[in-house]
Design a protein around this motif. Structure first.
Motif, PDB file in Angstrom:
ATOM      1  N   LEU A 334       0.813  -1.217   0.000  1.00  0.00           N
ATOM      2  CA  LEU A 334       0.000   0.000   0.000  1.00  0.00           C
ATOM      3  C   LEU A 334       0.846   1.266   0.000  1.00  0.00           C
ATOM      4  O   LEU A 334       0.377   2.325  -0.431  1.00  0.00           O
ATOM      5  CB  LEU A 334      -0.933   0.008   1.215  1.00  0.00           C
ATOM      6  CG  LEU A 334      -2.057  -1.029   1.224  1.00  0.00           C
ATOM      7  CD1 LEU A 334      -2.842  -0.936   2.528  1.00  0.00           C
ATOM      8  CD2 LEU A 334      -2.992  -0.838   0.040  1.00  0.00           C
ATOM      9  N   VAL A 335       2.086   1.169   0.465  1.00  0.00           N
ATOM     10  CA  VAL A 335       2.946   2.356   0.521  1.00  0.00           C
ATOM     11  C   VAL A 335       3.273   2.885  -0.869  1.00  0.00           C
ATOM     12  O   VAL A 335       3.773   4.017  -0.993  1.00  0.00           O
ATOM     13  CB  VAL A 335       4.251   2.046   1.285  1.00  0.00           C
ATOM     14  CG1 VAL A 335       3.970   1.844   2.761  1.00  0.00           C
ATOM     15  CG2 VAL A 335       4.961   0.836   0.702  1.00  0.00           C
ATOM     16  N   VAL A 336       3.033   2.112  -1.911  1.00  0.00           N
ATOM     17  CA  VAL A 336       3.331   2.601  -3.269  1.00  0.00           C
ATOM     18  C   VAL A 336       2.213   3.486  -3.803  1.00  0.00           C
ATOM     19  O   VAL A 336       2.385   4.138  -4.851  1.00  0.00           O
ATOM     20  CB  VAL A 336       3.584   1.434  -4.253  1.00  0.00           C
ATOM     21  CG1 VAL A 336       4.633   0.480  -3.699  1.00  0.00           C
ATOM     22  CG2 VAL A 336       2.302   0.692  -4.597  1.00  0.00           C
ATOM     23  N   LEU A 337       1.071   3.543  -3.127  1.00  0.00           N
ATOM     24  CA  LEU A 337      -0.048   4.345  -3.628  1.00  0.00           C
ATOM     25  C   LEU A 337       0.299   5.834  -3.662  1.00  0.00           C
ATOM     26  O   LEU A 337      -0.031   6.529  -4.624  1.00  0.00           O
ATOM     27  CB  LEU A 337      -1.296   4.113  -2.771  1.00  0.00           C
ATOM     28  CG  LEU A 337      -1.993   2.761  -2.938  1.00  0.00           C
ATOM     29  CD1 LEU A 337      -3.135   2.621  -1.943  1.00  0.00           C
ATOM     30  CD2 LEU A 337      -2.503   2.594  -4.362  1.00  0.00           C
ATOM     31  N   ALA A 338       0.939   6.325  -2.614  1.00  0.00           N
ATOM     32  CA  ALA A 338       1.254   7.756  -2.552  1.00  0.00           C
ATOM     33  C   ALA A 338       2.200   8.198  -3.669  1.00  0.00           C
ATOM     34  O   ALA A 338       1.914   9.190  -4.364  1.00  0.00           O
ATOM     35  CB  ALA A 338       1.823   8.118  -1.181  1.00  0.00           C
ATOM     36  N   PRO A 339       3.336   7.523  -3.890  1.00  0.00           N
ATOM     37  CA  PRO A 339       4.192   7.966  -4.995  1.00  0.00           C
ATOM     38  C   PRO A 339       3.535   7.820  -6.359  1.00  0.00           C
ATOM     39  O   PRO A 339       3.749   8.661  -7.244  1.00  0.00           O
ATOM     40  CB  PRO A 339       5.424   7.075  -4.875  1.00  0.00           C
ATOM     41  CG  PRO A 339       4.992   5.899  -4.074  1.00  0.00           C
ATOM     42  CD  PRO A 339       3.973   6.431  -3.124  1.00  0.00           C
ATOM     43  N   LEU A 340       2.733   6.778  -6.559  1.00  0.00           N
ATOM     44  CA  LEU A 340       2.036   6.639  -7.846  1.00  0.00           C
ATOM     45  C   LEU A 340       1.031   7.773  -8.029  1.00  0.00           C
ATOM     46  O   LEU A 340       0.901   8.325  -9.131  1.00  0.00           O
ATOM     47  CB  LEU A 340       1.335   5.280  -7.919  1.00  0.00           C
ATOM     48  CG  LEU A 340       2.249   4.063  -8.089  1.00  0.00           C
ATOM     49  CD1 LEU A 340       1.443   2.778  -8.021  1.00  0.00           C
ATOM     50  CD2 LEU A 340       3.014   4.132  -9.415  1.00  0.00           C
TER      51      LEU A 340
END
Length: 505
Positions: A334-340
């Motif tokens: 889920l931590v990849v949602l912000a940079p995407l």
């Protein structure tokens, strides 16, 4: 004698008077207020809080959430005993939830409220990162995109630490940015603490430190004179922040067989399905990824930290899943949602404002089915404990007993949670030592089940659907087939409830 033209320096323009008849003086500019600078973070953060609170208590607790509820009811000593055997990576969250529920209670909303607040804070911090790294509009759009992603809402209203991982991931990068620009020791101390908290929320979230390394490398390359000092300061601080996590990592590595035994091996099919699993909607996932592709026109040096923040966890978990142990799980990423979301926002900010609004409205429309799905009563993973408990609570009589499958951590915890809210609840006579006193998630049960035969009515609750509930407790079959008859049978979502009554002799 004629006068020759001479060049004279114009008098400075005064802001409080208009003595010059040729050029009017510019009005005094007001001092810029501080509050507009926080709007790109404040607006999406508040929006995320509102969105996550809508029907936050409607979905039944998942099988992981009922574990959170059960463990949080233990003493701190019992929680520490547990993490020595299993769930060490969640130990800090369990201790926090123990104190939280002591104040806020144990309702579904109370259990989920810390995660809701953490996700709202994470969205606000991601928006602030976008503002500082790119522009206020990029920050605002980043936050709005995150608010629209269904899984942001789904894991905001989840009594597990994944929302905290999102929060501390954004906070750590934001504090690193401040430490690089200011360089004060207290800022570096704050950054090191954020790394520790990031690891306490979820060890796998430390994969986001790849983005930190990229940012440090870029800054050091531009400022060669202080390259070595900056790199050493960052490396030392990051290592110091991870030092307290070593015991947890050691325990987690030795608990791998019990912690991750359920994770399936990584395959190409699972890799293709991952975008939809991470976003909670296939349509939203590919719309955002399509916008991310449009950032190719931007200079790589500006996008590198966000690209590393998005790719670092994905690549690390994929490599570990292939070479060591399967860890390819959507909620761990889920931590990849912000940079995407930020990369998509950067692409949008090149458009006219009206087109930005149009794309966001399109994204909101596409996200509606996913947002509705995460709010349905049975949206979470696991049986419908609430419906099963209601069936029993409405029909239970004094002297009834309930039986669960052996060595099952979730069904007893989930039923105990929801049966405690019913007017009547059957006894659970097979428990010899409650799970809270075993140091595990599973209660120790009596080997002798003959005492069950004396009960007039026996409830069997199974955490899946099956035509024969007795198959979950085969040792009861002789007793039930000889002395009892089935008088009730229900099948809520992913559950089977059967009622057996003693036959009059």
């Amino acid at each position: 004698m004629t006068d020759s033209p001479t060049r004279t320096r114009p008098a400075p323009v005064r802001t409080r008077s208009m003595h010059s008849t040729d050029v009017p003086a510019e009005p005094a500019l007001p001092r810029p207020r501080r509050w507009p600078a926080v709007l790109p973070a404040l607006i999406p953060g508040t929006l995320m809080l509102v969105v996550a609170l809508v029907q936050a208590g409607r979905p039944v607790l998942s099988w992981d959430e009922v574990t959170s509820a059960e463990v949080s009811s233990r003493t701190v000593g019992q929680i520490l005993d547990l993490v020595r055997n299993i769930d060490a990576v969640f130990g800090a969250y369990y201790v926090f939830l123990h104190f939280w529920t002591g104040v806020a209670g144990t309702s579904e909303v109370a259990l989920r409220l810390p995660s809701i607040l953490a996700m709202a804070g994470g969205v606000a911090l991601a928006a602030e990162l976008g503002r500082r790294l790119f522009s206020p509009l990029a920050g605002l759009v980043t936050g709005v995109i995150l608010c629209l992603v269904p899984n942001t809402t789904r894991y905001a209203a989840e009594a597990r630490p994944y929302a905290f991982a999102c929060f501390f991931s954004a906070l750590a990068l934001l504090l690193l940015l401040g430490s690089i620009r200011r360089g004060h020791p207290y800022r570096w101390m704050g950054y090191g603490l954020s790394v520790t908290l990031l690891g306490l929320s979820h060890l796998l979230a430390l994969t986001t430190l790849a983005a930190h390394a990229v940012m440090i490398g870029m800054v050091a390359w531009r400022g060669r004179r202080r390259r070595r000092r900056l790199v050493l300061t960052w490396a030392g601080t990051a290592l110091a922040g991870m030092l307290p996590l070593l015991p947890i990592a050691w325990l987690g590595a030795h608990q791998e067989d019990t912690q991750l035994h359920w994770v399936e091996p990584i395959t190409m099919a699972r890799i293709r399905a991952m975008p939809a699993d991470v976003f909670g909607s296939r349509e939203v996932a590919w719309l955002v990824i399509g916008m991310v592709v449009l950032t190719a026109w931007r200079p790589l040096r500006r996008l590198a930290p966000m690209a590393a923040l998005a790719l670092g966890p994905l690549v690390t978990l994929a490599v570990v899943s292939v070479l060591a142990s399967p860890m390819w799980v959507a909620r761990y990423l889920l931590v990849v949602l912000a940079p995407l979301a930020m990369l998509a926002a950067i692409a949008l900010t090149r458009l006219e404002r009206i087109r930005v609004v149009a794309v966001l409205l399109l994204l909101a429309f596409v996200a509606i089915p996913g947002q509705r799905a995460v709010r349905t009563p049975t949206a979470k993973v696991g049986p419908d404990y609430r419906a099963a408990a209601a069936i029993i609570g409405e029909r239970a009589r004094p002297g009834d007993v309930v039986v669960y499958p052996p060595k099952n951590r979730a069904i007893r915890a989930g039923m105990d949670y929801y049966l405690s809210r019913q007017p009547a609840r059957p006894a659970d006579p097979l428990v010899a030592v409650p799970s809270a006193r075993t140091g595990w998630l599973i209660a120790t049960e009596k080997s002798d089940v003959s005492a069950i035969s004396r009960a007039e009515r026996i409830w069997i609750v199974v955490g899946d659907r099956r035509g024969d509930a007795i198959s979950a407790r085969e040792q009861l079959r002789p007793i039930l087939e000889r002395d009892h008859r089935r008088i009730g049978f229900w099948q809520p979502k992913r559950a089977t409830v059967a009622l057996y009554e003693k036959v009059a002799s």
